[in-house]
Write an enzyme that holds these catalytic residues in place. Sequence first.
Site, PDB file in Angstrom:
ATOM      1  N   ASP A 149       9.138  -0.185 -13.686  1.00  0.00           N
ATOM      2  CA  ASP A 149       9.946   0.451 -14.175  1.00  0.00           C
ATOM      3  C   ASP A 149      11.091   1.467 -14.135  1.00  0.00           C
ATOM      4  O   ASP A 149      10.843   1.814 -13.099  1.00  0.00           O
ATOM      5  CB  ASP A 149       9.176   0.826 -15.980  1.00  0.00           C
ATOM      6  N   ASP A 193       8.784  -5.827 -11.811  1.00  0.00           N
ATOM      7  CA  ASP A 193      10.150  -4.648 -11.840  1.00  0.00           C
ATOM      8  C   ASP A 193       9.031  -3.036 -11.690  1.00  0.00           C
ATOM      9  O   ASP A 193       7.734  -3.355 -12.067  1.00  0.00           O
ATOM     10  CB  ASP A 193      11.045  -5.023 -12.618  1.00  0.00           C
TER      11      ASP A 193
END
Length: 281
Positions: free
Chosen positions: A221, A219
Amino acid sequence: DLPTTFDQPVHIGVIGGTGLAQLEGYEPIALVNPVTPWGTPASPISILSHNGVNIAFLARHGLHHQYAPHEVPNRANIAALRHLGVRCVIAFSAVGSLQEEIKPMDFVVPDQVIDRTKGIRPFTFFEGGVVGHVGFADPFDKKLADIVKTCAAHMKGDGVVLHDKGTIICMEGPQFSTRAESHMYRSWGGSVINMSALPEAKLAREAELSYQMICMATDYDCWHSYEDVNVEMVIKYMQANSQNAKRLVGGVLDQLSKLDHSDLVLAKHWEGASQGSVKFM
Ligand code: ADE
């Protein structure tokens, strides 16, 4: 029905993280669950045979992912590997990206770490009268890092992107960061963020294991967008990239099993110092 004891040398250890809960394609020859002075490891350790070389595999969060990052029995994990004779450890971890160019599914071989754990995890073997200080200026092992980079370079044609250095921010969790924290970590030069690099890497150093983490970005952040990081996002990217993760670790194990692992042992912190009185079993 596998044997639960194993008395041949095992020099190579793999610590699997979220997304690498097991290593497929290797022959399991034993399943051991050593009791260390710090308790039992998060999972029984599988001893796998690869090209005639033994490999110890440990699932950091347990076989059922039952240990949250702040609950992982790090001292038992490292002591158990050390007890089996492990000399070098490849540790795998899902991470959030703090940099635009590190995209979800990219791999990173970090060379630095910043400790943002909160001091609540047991973080040393040196206590109770056993006094010792180890160097930690370079927390990861360059020889192992070079092997990972070479293997990833061979997989470039298959879409594997690997960043060959970077700073991990290791945060306490289990909550993800606030947006302000995420921006602060970027201003510190952080490349990626996780909850598992420490104290694992510190304990590995104290136990004289050469140690390199391989990170896989799952991902961006929360600095990156108005969306929160969530577990579904992390799992989606992890599953999409798990084949590459397994192939990369497999390539690294091929190389390691060809080497003489005594070469991979770091400086002998333990010899002649009071550290020698730490007994791993
Ligand atoms: N592990 C995976 N993604 C993460 C993130 N964004 N922050 C902390 N740990 C993570």
